[in-house]
Scaffold this active site. Structure first.
Site, PDB file in Angstrom:
ATOM      1  N   THR A 121       0.817  -1.213   0.000  1.00 28.72           N
ATOM      2  CA  THR A 121       0.000   0.000   0.000  1.00 28.72           C
ATOM      3  C   THR A 121       0.854   1.267   0.000  1.00 28.72           C
ATOM      4  O   THR A 121       1.981   1.263   0.525  1.00 28.72           O
ATOM      5  CB  THR A 121      -0.911  -0.001   1.254  1.00 28.72           C
ATOM      6  OG1 THR A 121      -1.447   1.305   1.439  1.00 28.72           O
ATOM      7  CG2 THR A 121      -0.145  -0.364   2.517  1.00 28.72           C
ATOM      8  N   TYR A 145      -1.422   0.249  10.261  1.00 31.90           N
ATOM      9  CA  TYR A 145      -1.764  -0.440   9.009  1.00 31.90           C
ATOM     10  C   TYR A 145      -0.568  -0.405   8.046  1.00 31.90           C
ATOM     11  O   TYR A 145      -0.115  -1.441   7.556  1.00 31.90           O
ATOM     12  CB  TYR A 145      -2.995   0.225   8.374  1.00 31.90           C
ATOM     13  CG  TYR A 145      -3.272  -0.244   6.971  1.00 31.90           C
ATOM     14  CD1 TYR A 145      -3.756  -1.534   6.731  1.00 31.90           C
ATOM     15  CD2 TYR A 145      -3.039   0.587   5.868  1.00 31.90           C
ATOM     16  CE1 TYR A 145      -3.997  -1.972   5.436  1.00 31.90           C
ATOM     17  CE2 TYR A 145      -3.285   0.158   4.577  1.00 31.90           C
ATOM     18  CZ  TYR A 145      -3.766  -1.122   4.361  1.00 31.90           C
ATOM     19  OH  TYR A 145      -4.003  -1.549   3.080  1.00 31.90           O
TER      20      TYR A 145
HETATM   21  N1  LIG Z   1      -8.833  -1.061  -1.000  1.00 35.72           N
HETATM   22  C1  LIG Z   1      -7.737  -0.302  -1.151  1.00 35.72           C
HETATM   23  O1  LIG Z   1      -7.812   0.856  -1.599  1.00 35.72           O
HETATM   24  C2  LIG Z   1      -6.388  -0.864  -0.793  1.00 35.72           C
HETATM   25  C3  LIG Z   1      -5.258  -0.055  -0.932  1.00 35.72           C
HETATM   26  C4  LIG Z   1      -4.000  -0.588  -0.642  1.00 35.72           C
HETATM   27  C5  LIG Z   1      -3.888  -1.907  -0.252  1.00 35.72           C
HETATM   28  N2  LIG Z   1      -5.000  -2.691  -0.114  1.00 35.72           N
HETATM   29  C6  LIG Z   1      -4.806  -4.079   0.322  1.00 35.72           C
HETATM   30  O2  LIG Z   1      -5.504  -4.959  -0.579  1.00 35.72           O
HETATM   31  C7  LIG Z   1      -5.925  -6.128   0.119  1.00 35.72           C
HETATM   32  C8  LIG Z   1      -7.386  -6.400  -0.175  1.00 35.72           C
HETATM   33  O3  LIG Z   1      -8.165  -5.289   0.297  1.00 35.72           O
HETATM   34  P1  LIG Z   1      -9.724  -5.185   0.022  1.00 35.72           P
HETATM   35  O4  LIG Z   1     -10.029  -3.742  -0.113  1.00 35.72           O
HETATM   36  O5  LIG Z   1     -10.100  -6.115  -1.060  1.00 35.72           O
HETATM   37  O6  LIG Z   1     -10.302  -5.689   1.432  1.00 35.72           O
HETATM   38  P2  LIG Z   1     -11.500  -6.716   1.758  1.00 35.72           P
HETATM   39  O7  LIG Z   1     -11.784  -6.584   3.218  1.00 35.72           O
HETATM   40  O8  LIG Z   1     -12.613  -6.540   0.784  1.00 35.72           O
HETATM   41  O9  LIG Z   1     -10.842  -8.129   1.469  1.00 35.72           O
HETATM   42  C9  LIG Z   1     -10.034  -8.814   2.390  1.00 35.72           C
HETATM   43  C10 LIG Z   1     -10.438 -10.290   2.350  1.00 35.72           C
HETATM   44  O10 LIG Z   1      -9.556 -11.008   3.198  1.00 35.72           O
HETATM   45  C11 LIG Z   1     -10.317 -11.901   4.016  1.00 35.72           C
HETATM   46  N3  LIG Z   1      -9.515 -12.112   5.234  1.00 35.72           N
HETATM   47  C12 LIG Z   1      -9.136 -11.183   6.158  1.00 35.72           C
HETATM   48  N4  LIG Z   1      -8.345 -11.741   7.089  1.00 35.72           N
HETATM   49  C13 LIG Z   1      -8.206 -13.052   6.726  1.00 35.72           C
HETATM   50  C14 LIG Z   1      -7.474 -14.150   7.275  1.00 35.72           C
HETATM   51  N5  LIG Z   1      -6.727 -14.023   8.382  1.00 35.72           N
HETATM   52  N6  LIG Z   1      -7.550 -15.350   6.636  1.00 35.72           N
HETATM   53  C15 LIG Z   1      -8.295 -15.498   5.508  1.00 35.72           C
HETATM   54  N7  LIG Z   1      -9.003 -14.502   4.957  1.00 35.72           N
HETATM   55  C16 LIG Z   1      -8.942 -13.290   5.557  1.00 35.72           C
HETATM   56  C17 LIG Z   1     -11.640 -11.191   4.223  1.00 35.72           C
HETATM   57  O11 LIG Z   1     -12.701 -12.068   4.565  1.00 35.72           O
HETATM   58  C18 LIG Z   1     -11.856 -10.540   2.854  1.00 35.72           C
HETATM   59  O12 LIG Z   1     -12.535 -11.395   1.975  1.00 35.72           O
HETATM   60  C19 LIG Z   1      -5.632  -5.881   1.596  1.00 35.72           C
HETATM   61  O13 LIG Z   1      -4.462  -6.598   1.949  1.00 35.72           O
HETATM   62  C20 LIG Z   1      -5.400  -4.388   1.670  1.00 35.72           C
HETATM   63  O14 LIG Z   1      -4.532  -4.056   2.709  1.00 35.72           O
HETATM   64  C21 LIG Z   1      -6.243  -2.199  -0.366  1.00 35.72           C
END
Ligand SMILES: NC(=O)c1ccc[n+]([C@@H]2O[C@H](COP(=O)([O-])OP(=O)(O)OC[C@H]3O[C@@H](n4cnc5c(N)ncnc54)[C@H](O)[C@@H]3O)[C@@H](O)[C@H]2O)c1
Length: 333
Positions: A121, A145
């Site tokens: 990120t 985070y």
């Molecule tokens: N959305 C953004 O703008 C953004 C920006 C930078 C980085 N990210 C990173 O992208 C990744 C996905 O983010 P997102 O927005 O899709 O979030 P999200 O919450 O929609 O998806 C995360 C998924 O991981 C699963 N999960 C969480 N902990 C878990 C565990 N211990 N074991 C198994 N499953 C688990 C959740 O059930 C969910 O389906 C994350 O790692 C986040 O840090 C997102």
């Protein structure tokens, strides 16, 4: 398609970005197994062509999944993603992002998985000294985070030096939009992303949108971010996978953004134009730890992987997010 002799395991594939990566992988001809504990994701978000196992990434049983599905690459999206929550509950983030990922990497190394792609990120940079931000700029996270993700980057660096596994950390900027074919989108309950909130307001799920900070040193005083379409991001993962397969000894850390920013007010204007209505804006003070401007220098990713962004269009991003939001409203009745 660059061949992989086995499946890609997508952790967090029932979540927002992971479900789009699953689509991109399947569309490119890869076989996929999703693991997710559904803490924030939805099993219906996983495309039916992929196998699905409900398990936490830190569960030692993941080793069996790797073996049973002949996993040859991992895309690791699972994690906790709410920045303010990481400030109030830091240990949750060091547990579910850093410690859980450590165990997942251990499972991957034990089973000889050769490739690992990680969702990092822009929060690893903290408050940047300059924009656009390039990969070698200082990384001084200003919340747990960002730190939990930076620690994972360090683990991967060290693991790739010690074991036959190469990796790619993709540092996403602001991810938005939805699959243009309407197959997935952001369904997260209580999401905090601006475009998601704005389309929720446009579909009557909220009354207004808060604008946090109107006195930044930006063109209109509101925060500027680099919004990247989730399907372009998903395709970047597929391109990164191909590179890891083709160049086994090499690992990469790459920004993933378009290299241009929009202010909060510009985004809300775009939502007004697309929806043909005026969303109420509640101007408020800055939130602690919110940088004024985060825009990617994306020259490295454009040079390194075979990725041509196709959806760099703010109104298009909003339109796709809105279409999904309406679909979601029907699903939720
Ligand atoms: N959305 C953004 O703008 C953004 C920006 C930078 C980085 N990210 C990173 O992208 C990744 C996905 O983010 P997102 O927005 O899709 O979030 P999200 O919450 O929609 O998806 C995360 C998924 O991981 C699963 N999960 C969480 N902990 C878990 C565990 N211990 N074991 C198994 N499953 C688990 C959740 O059930 C969910 O389906 C994350 O790692 C986040 O840090 C997102």
């Amino acid at each position: 398609m660059t061949a992989l002799n086995g499946k890609v395991m997508v952790t967090g594939g029932a979540g927002y970005i992971g479900s789009h990566a699953v689509l991109a992988l399947l569309d490119a001809g890869y076989q996929v197994v999703v693991i997710d504990n559904l803490v924030t994701g939805f099993d219906w978000a996983v495309d039916g062509r992929a196998a699905f196992v409900r398990i936490a990434v830190e569960d030692p049983g993941v080793r069996d999944v790797i073996r049973q599905h002949d996993v040859k690459a991992i895309m690791h999206f699972a994690g906790s993603v709410v920045v303010p929550e990481s400030v109030s509950d830091p240990l949750k983030y060091y547990r579910n992002n850093t410690a859980a990922t450590r165990t997942l990497i251990e499972s991957a190394v034990a089973e000889g998985v050769p490739h690992f792609i990680f969702s990092s990120t822009a929060a690893t940079y903290g408050t940047p000294e300059r924009v656009p931000i390039s990969e070698n700029d200082p990384k001084v996270p200003i919340n747990p985070y960002g730190m939990s993700k930076l620690m994972t980057e360090f683990m991967l660096r060290d693991v790739s030096a010690a074991h036959p596994m190469n990796h790619c950390c993709l540092r996403y900027f602001n991810v938005a939009g939805a699959d243009p074919e309407g197959r997935s989108g952001q369904s997260t309950i209580g999401a905090t992303h601006l475009i998601k909130i704005a389309v929720e307001a446009a579909t009557g799920k909220r009354d207004s949108v808060g604008v946090f900070g109107t006195d930044f040193e930006t063109r209109d005083g509101t925060g500027v971010r680099d919004y990247v379409h989730v399907s372009d991001l998903a395709e970047a993962h597929v391109a990164a996978l191909k590179l890891l397969i083709d160049q086994p000894g090499e690992s990469h850390v790459l920004n993933c953004g378009y290299g241009r920013g929009f202010s909060v007010l510009e985004v809300l204007d775009a939502v007004d134009r697309v929806t043909n209505r005026t969303i109420e804006r509640k101007l408020q003070g800055r939130r602690p730890g919110d940088p004024g401007e985060l825009v990617a220098d994306n020259s490295a990713i454009l040079k390194t992987i075979d990725w041509t962004p196709k959806r760099d269009d703010l109104e298009g991003i909003v339109r796709d997010a809105l279409t999904w939001e309406r679909k979601l409203a029907e699903r939720q009745g």
